[in-house]
Design a protein around this motif. Structure first.
Motif, PDB file in Angstrom:
ATOM      1  N   GLU A 288      -6.329  22.513   2.912  1.00 25.10           N
ATOM      2  CA  GLU A 288      -6.636  22.461   4.337  1.00 25.10           C
ATOM      3  C   GLU A 288      -5.427  22.800   5.213  1.00 25.10           C
ATOM      4  O   GLU A 288      -5.507  22.716   6.448  1.00 25.10           O
ATOM      5  N   GLY A 289      -4.323  23.150   4.583  1.00 19.69           N
ATOM      6  CA  GLY A 289      -3.142  23.592   5.336  1.00 19.69           C
ATOM      7  C   GLY A 289      -2.171  22.490   5.735  1.00 19.69           C
ATOM      8  O   GLY A 289      -1.336  22.690   6.611  1.00 19.69           O
ATOM      9  N   PHE A 290      -2.269  21.346   5.092  1.00 21.36           N
ATOM     10  CA  PHE A 290      -1.372  20.240   5.405  1.00 21.36           C
ATOM     11  C   PHE A 290      -0.220  20.198   4.420  1.00 21.36           C
ATOM     12  O   PHE A 290      -0.350  20.614   3.271  1.00 21.36           O
TER      13      PHE A 290
ATOM     14  N   TRP B  69      -7.933   6.934  -2.894  1.00 18.59           N
ATOM     15  CA  TRP B  69      -6.992   7.634  -2.017  1.00 18.59           C
ATOM     16  C   TRP B  69      -7.768   8.093  -0.800  1.00 18.59           C
ATOM     17  O   TRP B  69      -8.627   8.962  -0.890  1.00 18.59           O
ATOM     18  N   ASN B  70      -7.483   7.461   0.357  1.00 19.69           N
ATOM     19  CA  ASN B  70      -8.232   7.715   1.575  1.00 19.69           C
ATOM     20  C   ASN B  70      -7.390   8.503   2.566  1.00 19.69           C
ATOM     21  O   ASN B  70      -6.202   8.228   2.751  1.00 19.69           O
ATOM     22  N   ILE B  71      -8.029   9.482   3.213  1.00 25.80           N
ATOM     23  CA  ILE B  71      -7.361  10.294   4.225  1.00 25.80           C
ATOM     24  C   ILE B  71      -7.891   9.875   5.583  1.00 25.80           C
ATOM     25  O   ILE B  71      -9.107   9.874   5.818  1.00 25.80           O
ATOM     26  N   TYR B  72      -6.957   9.515   6.469  1.00 23.13           N
ATOM     27  CA  TYR B  72      -7.305   9.051   7.806  1.00 23.13           C
ATOM     28  C   TYR B  72      -6.766   9.997   8.869  1.00 23.13           C
ATOM     29  O   TYR B  72      -5.644  10.481   8.780  1.00 23.13           O
TER      30      TYR B  72
ATOM     31  N   GLY C   4       0.139  20.874  14.113  1.00 23.48           N
ATOM     32  CA  GLY C   4       0.624  19.569  14.564  1.00 23.48           C
ATOM     33  C   GLY C   4      -0.313  18.406  14.300  1.00 23.48           C
ATOM     34  O   GLY C   4       0.002  17.263  14.618  1.00 23.48           O
ATOM     35  N   THR C   5      -1.483  18.673  13.707  1.00 22.45           N
ATOM     36  CA  THR C   5      -2.413  17.598  13.376  1.00 22.45           C
ATOM     37  C   THR C   5      -1.802  16.738  12.274  1.00 22.45           C
ATOM     38  O   THR C   5      -1.244  17.255  11.305  1.00 22.45           O
ATOM     39  N   GLN C   6      -1.908  15.430  12.444  1.00 19.88           N
ATOM     40  CA  GLN C   6      -1.330  14.518  11.463  1.00 19.88           C
ATOM     41  C   GLN C   6      -2.433  13.692  10.801  1.00 19.88           C
ATOM     42  O   GLN C   6      -3.354  13.230  11.464  1.00 19.88           O
ATOM     43  N   LEU C   7      -2.307  13.551   9.502  1.00 22.63           N
ATOM     44  CA  LEU C   7      -3.216  12.723   8.711  1.00 22.63           C
ATOM     45  C   LEU C   7      -2.392  11.759   7.878  1.00 22.63           C
ATOM     46  O   LEU C   7      -1.243  12.039   7.553  1.00 22.63           O
ATOM     47  N   GLN C   8      -2.998  10.641   7.524  1.00 25.84           N
ATOM     48  CA  GLN C   8      -2.359   9.696   6.609  1.00 25.84           C
ATOM     49  C   GLN C   8      -3.172   9.638   5.327  1.00 25.84           C
ATOM     50  O   GLN C   8      -4.397   9.571   5.357  1.00 25.84           O
ATOM     51  N   LEU C   9      -2.456   9.677   4.203  1.00 28.76           N
ATOM     52  CA  LEU C   9      -3.064   9.483   2.892  1.00 28.76           C
ATOM     53  C   LEU C   9      -2.640   8.095   2.437  1.00 28.76           C
ATOM     54  O   LEU C   9      -1.451   7.811   2.316  1.00 28.76           O
TER      55      LEU C   9
ATOM     56  N   PRO D 239       0.830  -1.204   0.000  1.00 27.06           N
ATOM     57  CA  PRO D 239       0.000   0.000   0.000  1.00 27.06           C
ATOM     58  C   PRO D 239       0.867   1.257   0.000  1.00 27.06           C
ATOM     59  O   PRO D 239       1.954   1.268   0.569  1.00 27.06           O
ATOM     60  N   ILE D 240       0.382   2.291  -0.632  1.00 30.41           N
ATOM     61  CA  ILE D 240       1.080   3.570  -0.645  1.00 30.41           C
ATOM     62  C   ILE D 240       0.567   4.369   0.544  1.00 30.41           C
ATOM     63  O   ILE D 240      -0.646   4.568   0.697  1.00 30.41           O
ATOM     64  N   VAL D 241       1.490   4.818   1.407  1.00 30.45           N
ATOM     65  CA  VAL D 241       1.117   5.570   2.604  1.00 30.45           C
ATOM     66  C   VAL D 241       1.964   6.829   2.674  1.00 30.45           C
ATOM     67  O   VAL D 241       3.189   6.774   2.554  1.00 30.45           O
ATOM     68  N   GLU D 242       1.289   7.973   2.863  1.00 26.10           N
ATOM     69  CA  GLU D 242       1.988   9.239   3.058  1.00 26.10           C
ATOM     70  C   GLU D 242       1.488   9.870   4.346  1.00 26.10           C
ATOM     71  O   GLU D 242       0.287   9.804   4.652  1.00 26.10           O
ATOM     72  N   ASN D 243       2.388  10.482   5.082  1.00 25.81           N
ATOM     73  CA  ASN D 243       2.030  11.191   6.303  1.00 25.81           C
ATOM     74  C   ASN D 243       2.037  12.687   6.035  1.00 25.81           C
ATOM     75  O   ASN D 243       2.990  13.211   5.463  1.00 25.81           O
ATOM     76  N   TRP D 244       0.967  13.364   6.438  1.00 25.85           N
ATOM     77  CA  TRP D 244       0.792  14.800   6.229  1.00 25.85           C
ATOM     78  C   TRP D 244       0.597  15.460   7.580  1.00 25.85           C
ATOM     79  O   TRP D 244      -0.001  14.874   8.485  1.00 25.85           O
ATOM     80  N   LYS D 245       1.098  16.697   7.712  1.00 25.45           N
ATOM     81  CA  LYS D 245       1.036  17.390   8.990  1.00 25.45           C
ATOM     82  C   LYS D 245       0.651  18.850   8.776  1.00 25.45           C
ATOM     83  O   LYS D 245       1.114  19.497   7.839  1.00 25.45           O
TER      84      LYS D 245
END
Length: 154
Positions: free
Chosen positions: A148-150, A123-126, A111-116, A101-107
């Motif tokens: 959204e500023g990430f 493409w799901n954002i968690y 300091g809020t963190q999301l995973q794409l 799976p392709i996983v990217e971390n966004w911040k």
């Protein structure tokens, strides 16, 4: 609107598709390397310019596709037709699901963190374990995150 002949020439430019004549002078184009029973990519291309492309449950086409996963291409231009055929072939070849799976971390600055994550053809954002949004293309998901500023975490 492209003519029947123009659509046929564009579709014929995909070497992995095989043309088969069906009733009423319509054409189907099959993808023999499909990993599924479904092999028809372009269905019932008619001399009047009407026809359908199979996109299954791809989120990118959820508003256009009927309940059988078909999108009417009657009014598509050349670029749109090429893109939807490429997406259909990709869908039937299922290349991404065989890979990791392709996983990217966004911040965000706060300091809020999301995973794409690319999974099940979307493409799901968690946020943690919670699904926040789902997109049909990486570009749409990335645009949403940036708006959204990430930023992509390195």
């Amino acid at each position: 609107m492209l003519t029947f002949e123009e659509k046929q020439a564009i579709i014929d430019s995909f070497p992995t598709l095989t043309k088969k004549e069906v009733s009423l002078k319509r054409l189907n184009y099959h993808y023999a390397d499909s990993l599924y029973e479904k092999t028809i990519v372009v269905e019932k291309l008619h001399p009047n310019g009407n026809g359908f492309v199979f996109v299954g449950d791809l989120l990118r086409y959820e508003k256009e596709a009927n309940d059988k996963g078909l999108v009417n291409i009657r009014d598509y231009d050349e670029q749109q037709l090429r893109e939807i055929i490429e997406d259909a072939i990709q869908y039937l070849s299922d290349e991404h699901e065989a890979d990791e799976p392709i996983v990217e971390n966004w911040k965000s600055r706060e300091g809020t963190q999301l995973q794409l994550i690319f999974e099940q053809r979307s493409w799901n954002i968690y946020h943690g374990d919670n699904l926040e949004e789902a997109f049909g293309t990486y570009e749409a998901a990335k645009e949403y995150l940036l708006e959204e500023g990430f930023r992509l975490k390195k």
